[in-house]
Design a protein around this motif. Structure first.
Motif, PDB file in Angstrom:
ATOM      1  N   UNK A 137      31.071  31.733  40.383  1.00 26.12           N
ATOM      2  CA  UNK A 137      31.828  33.143  40.570  1.00 26.12           C
ATOM      3  C   UNK A 137      30.864  34.314  40.063  1.00 26.12           C
ATOM      4  N   UNK A 138      29.990  33.944  38.838  1.00 30.06           N
ATOM      5  CA  UNK A 138      29.237  34.934  38.410  1.00 30.06           C
ATOM      6  C   UNK A 138      28.139  35.348  39.363  1.00 30.06           C
ATOM      7  N   UNK A 139      27.880  34.490  40.502  1.00 30.16           N
ATOM      8  CA  UNK A 139      26.584  35.243  41.347  1.00 30.16           C
ATOM      9  C   UNK A 139      26.976  36.033  42.380  1.00 30.16           C
ATOM     10  N   UNK A 140      28.439  36.428  42.544  1.00 26.31           N
ATOM     11  CA  UNK A 140      28.833  37.135  43.607  1.00 26.31           C
ATOM     12  C   UNK A 140      28.595  38.577  43.162  1.00 26.31           C
ATOM     13  N   UNK A 141      28.249  39.451  44.063  1.00 29.19           N
ATOM     14  CA  UNK A 141      28.066  41.244  43.794  1.00 29.19           C
ATOM     15  C   UNK A 141      28.696  41.605  44.671  1.00 29.19           C
ATOM     16  N   UNK A 142      29.711  41.339  45.637  1.00 29.92           N
ATOM     17  CA  UNK A 142      30.154  42.208  46.523  1.00 29.92           C
ATOM     18  C   UNK A 142      30.961  41.251  47.408  1.00 29.92           C
ATOM     19  N   UNK A 143      32.284  41.780  47.596  1.00 32.19           N
ATOM     20  CA  UNK A 143      33.165  41.303  48.422  1.00 32.19           C
ATOM     21  C   UNK A 143      33.776  42.205  49.641  1.00 32.19           C
TER      22      UNK A 143
END
Length: 412
Positions: free
Chosen positions: A294-300
């Motif tokens: 989850x720490x890798x996600x930069x945009x949704x």
């Protein structure tokens, strides 16, 4: 045997805010709304309670040659227009027909053809019903048209899972490429269902916004006064291929398709599971397949249709996956601009997600006047810079029937 990396090498779209993918992206960043008052006599004829929608900016029958357009339902016309653009953008890959596949989706299919044929039967009799009616109305017609145009013989598959359809098609394409069923796949989705019966039906279930006097501000995801979604139409297509194949032919790579997740709520035919349990599992599956945390996600890019129940359920799903970190991740709800393309929406939003990674900016969410305090996501009416370093984004799609599909993209 190692799992091949899958990359995106071409994009194409026909949307309510642009005739092409680049035009749609530019309009999205500028905060353009595609919702407009419908200029059709059937709106007043049937006294429809909703008088606006987000129709595609360019009519497909003005882009295609007349002989091919008249043999295709508008949904298939849009699909062919988007697929051609994506194929050209990918540099018209030189691939053996038996190694080229099609994963193309729709939520409803040829509704215009079906209901026009019914009108013809009632008014003029069976002899006047077109012999091409069934081939035009069938849900797989778009996939068939794309495969025949490109000479794709590996396979041509159709998924119909309501508003999750084209995201699921991209996940399917990812899996098919990883399984070695093809070297190149054109994936996407299409919809052309702005029709009296669908407008009346969605309005009857209280799903559509009723802001007839202000269409451009009607789709307002996460706003405290949101009152329903805005119907949209169009198509989007992506060319996916193994990285090995792409590099061998010197293709430009937009992004890596890192992972995908597909689940079912098994809860209700129209309402999402209130806590977003199925949606959160789909997100986790996509991240697990991507080998990411989850720490890798930069945009949704959120599904965020602008309905009172749907937006909150998605927030709860994201909160359960990301915890408090969800409040720091830039989230875009692009249906504020495009409306909801139903079966075509996931592919269009996948393109927006890919371009967000390329340009390192999350697109704006328009029409957010007062943000719902129960959905404290990081939303902006202006583009948000994503910063330097590796980027990983997810795009969510959820549909009637409890269908959930999530795809994860990594920067190239």
């Amino acid at each position: 045997m190692s799992t091949p990396r899958i990359v995106v090498t071409g994009i194409g779209a026909s949307s309510p805010i642009g005739a092409t993918a680049p035009e749609s992206w530019t309009a999205l960043l500028e905060g353009v709304s595609g919702a407009r008052t419908l200029e059709h006599d059937w709106v007043s004829k049937y006294e429809l309670p909703v008088t606006f929608a987000a129709e595609a900016l360019a009519r497909p029958d003005t882009v295609l040659e007349r002989p091919e357009a008249k043999r295709l339902d508008p949904a298939s016309q849009f699909a062919l227009v988007a697929a051609r653009e994506a194929w050209a953008d990918a540099g018209t890959p030189d691939v053996a027909p038996e190694r080229l596949g099609v994963d193309f989706a729709t939520g409803i299919g040829g509704v215009w053809t079906l209901l026009d044929a019914w009108d013809t039967l009632r008014e003029k009799g069976p002899r006047r019903v077109m012999p091409m009616t069934v081939p035009m109305l069938m849900p797989n017609a778009a996939a068939a048209a794309v495969s025949m145009h490109l000479g794709a013989r590996a396979y041509a598959r159709t998924v119909a899972s309501a508003c999750a359809s084209s995201t699921e098609a991209i996940v399917n394409a990812l899996e098919h490429l990883r399984l070695g069923l093809a070297d190149v796949v054109i994936a996407g989705g299409t919809e052309s269902a702005i029709h009296p019966i669908t407008v009346a039906s969605f309005a009857s279930m209280q799903a559509l916004s009723r802001r007839n006097d202000d269409p451009s501000h009607a789709s307002r995801p996460y706003s405290v006064d949101r009152d329903g979604f805005v119907m949209g139409e169009g198509a989007a297509a992506l060319v996916l291929e193994t990285e090995e194949h792409a590099l061998a032919r010197g293709a430009t790579i937009y992004a890596v398709v890192a992972g995908g997740g597909v689940t079912a709520d098994s809860y209700h035919i129209t309402a999402p599971e209130p806590e977003g349990l199925g949606a959160s599992r789909a997100v986790r599956l996509a991240l697990e397949q991507a080998g990411a945390s989850v720490d890798d996600v930069t945009h949704i890019n959120a599904h965020a249709t602008s309905t009172p129940t749907g937006d909150i359920a998605e927030y709860r799903a994201l909160l359960s996956v990301f915890g408090d970190r969800i409040h720091d991740i830039p989230v875009s709800a692009t249906k504020g601009s495009t409306g909801h393309l139903l079966g075509g929406t996931g592919a269009l939003e996948a393109i927006f997600t890919i371009l967000a990674l390329r340009d390192r900016q999350a697109p704006p969410t328009i029409n957010l006047t007062t943000q719902d305090p129960d959905i404290p996501l990081r939303i902006s009416g202006e583009p948000i810079a994503l910063g330097d370093g590796p980027q990983l984004a997810i795009s969510n799609s959820f549909g009637f029937g409890g269908h959930n599909a999530v795809v994860a993209f990594a920067s190239a």
